[in-house]
Design a protein around this motif. Structure first.
Motif, short mmCIF file in Angstrom:
data_model
loop_
_atom_site.label_atom_id
_atom_site.label_comp_id
_atom_site.label_asym_id
_atom_site.label_seq_id
_atom_site.Cartn_x
_atom_site.Cartn_y
_atom_site.Cartn_z
N PHE A 1 3.01 -5.25 -16.23
CA PHE A 1 2.12 -4.43 -15.42
C PHE A 1 2.80 -4.17 -14.08
O PHE A 1 3.24 -5.10 -13.41
N ASP A 2 2.91 -2.90 -13.71
CA ASP A 2 3.56 -2.52 -12.46
C ASP A 2 2.55 -2.61 -11.31
O ASP A 2 1.76 -1.70 -11.08
N MET A 3 2.56 -3.75 -10.60
CA MET A 3 1.57 -3.98 -9.55
C MET A 3 1.75 -3.01 -8.39
O MET A 3 0.79 -2.56 -7.77
N GLU A 4 3.01 -2.69 -8.06
CA GLU A 4 3.24 -1.76 -6.96
C GLU A 4 2.65 -0.38 -7.27
O GLU A 4 2.03 0.25 -6.42
N LYS A 5 2.81 0.06 -8.51
CA LYS A 5 2.24 1.35 -8.91
C LYS A 5 0.73 1.31 -8.87
O LYS A 5 0.08 2.26 -8.42
N ARG A 6 0.15 0.20 -9.32
CA ARG A 6 -1.31 0.06 -9.29
C ARG A 6 -1.83 0.09 -7.86
O ARG A 6 -2.85 0.71 -7.57
N LYS A 7 -1.10 -0.57 -6.96
CA LYS A 7 -1.51 -0.61 -5.56
C LYS A 7 -1.52 0.78 -4.95
O LYS A 7 -2.49 1.19 -4.29
N LEU A 8 -0.46 1.54 -5.17
CA LEU A 8 -0.35 2.88 -4.60
C LEU A 8 -1.37 3.82 -5.22
O LEU A 8 -1.96 4.67 -4.52
N ASN A 9 -1.61 3.69 -6.54
CA ASN A 9 -2.63 4.53 -7.19
C ASN A 9 -4.02 4.24 -6.62
O ASN A 9 -4.82 5.14 -6.41
N SER A 10 -4.29 2.95 -6.36
CA SER A 10 -5.58 2.56 -5.81
C SER A 10 -5.77 3.15 -4.41
O SER A 10 -6.84 3.63 -4.06
N ARG A 11 -4.71 3.13 -3.63
CA ARG A 11 -4.80 3.71 -2.28
C ARG A 11 -5.07 5.21 -2.35
O ARG A 11 -5.88 5.75 -1.58
N LYS A 12 -4.38 5.91 -3.28
CA LYS A 12 -4.57 7.36 -3.38
C LYS A 12 -5.99 7.70 -3.82
O LYS A 12 -6.59 8.68 -3.35
N VAL A 13 -6.56 6.90 -4.72
CA VAL A 13 -7.92 7.17 -5.21
C VAL A 13 -8.96 6.90 -4.13
O VAL A 13 -9.86 7.72 -3.90
N HIS A 14 -8.84 5.77 -3.46
CA HIS A 14 -9.89 5.35 -2.52
C HIS A 14 -9.65 5.82 -1.09
O HIS A 14 -10.62 6.03 -0.34
N LEU A 15 -8.37 5.99 -0.70
CA LEU A 15 -8.07 6.34 0.68
C LEU A 15 -7.43 7.72 0.84
O LEU A 15 -7.23 8.18 1.95
N LYS A 16 -7.13 8.35 -0.28
CA LYS A 16 -6.51 9.69 -0.30
C LYS A 16 -5.09 9.69 0.26
O LYS A 16 -4.56 10.76 0.58
N THR A 17 -4.49 8.55 0.40
CA THR A 17 -3.11 8.46 0.89
C THR A 17 -2.54 7.10 0.51
O THR A 17 -3.28 6.12 0.36
#
Length: 211
Positions: free
Chosen positions: A185-201
């Motif tokens: 599981f790519d945790m870095e990718k999950r982290k960045l995707n989560s930021r884009k979904v919830h914070l728009k950046t």
């Protein structure tokens, strides 16, 4: 007298705290019939002096008034294990008085000049002693009472600090998830995707965080 009479005072200013400690020292030495605190064995003289100074300061704090201590600055050599000695600007209070007052102070403000202007420095530094336990103040404030009040009660300043604390909490949470090391599981990718979904950046500094 202040606790026994009516008055309109709201703040007590002790100028200087160094002199106050000196007067306390004279009182204790006279009471104990000695010339110096070191004249008593096992450090008893120093302990009596510190206790008397703390007792007097505590009585003042119990009046419910604002309390400001003024001291001068001096260069002191700070030694840390495994490091070269470093010179630091700090207040001139003797060690025992420093312990008592520093424990009470919500703010330690360092007054100096910056580019020809008188300013107040509020944050800890390797070069000078300062600090703000309230977390309300910016690092530098012009030496002006109205501007100090504006900085202390500024809504924008409090929002900036709240945002900074929230960013720290988010990064800590992400670090905890990263340490779990989920297989395949790519945790870095999950982290960045989560930021884009919830914070728009992906950049927390650019995010519009609700605080």
């Amino acid at each position: 007298e202040l606790n026994r009479t009516k008055h309109n005072f709201r703040t007590i200013v002790i100028d200087t705290a160094d002199n106050l400690f000196m007067f306390c020292n004279d009182y204790v030495m006279k009471k104990q019939h000695i010339e110096h605190a070191s004249d008593m064995e096992w450090g008893k003289g120093w302990e009596l002096l510190k206790t008397e100074f703390r007792r007097g300061i505590t009585k003042i704090t119990q009046l419910g008034l604002g309390l400001i201590f003024i001291s001068h600055s001096q260069e002191r050599e700070i030694k840390k294990r495994g490091q070269e000695p470093q010179t630091k600007l700090t207040y001139t209070l003797p060690g025992h008085a420093r312990q008592v007052i520093t424990a009470l102070a919500d703010m330690i403000l360092f007054m100096t000049f910056d580019k020809g202007q008188r300013v107040i420095l509020t944050k800890p530094s390797e070069e000078y002693e300062a600090g703000d336990r309230t977390g309300r103040l910016p690092e530098v404030i012009p030496l002006d009472y109205d501007k100090f009040l504006t900085a202390f009660y500024s809504t924008d300043n409090q929002e900036d600090m709240a945002k900074e604390k929230l960013i720290i909490r988010i990064k800590k949470a992400e670090a905890v998830l990263a340490e779990q090391k989920i297989d395949n599981f790519d945790m870095e990718k999950r982290k960045l995707n989560s930021r884009k979904v919830h914070l728009k950046t992906e950049n927390l500094e650019e995010a519009e965080l609700s605080v």
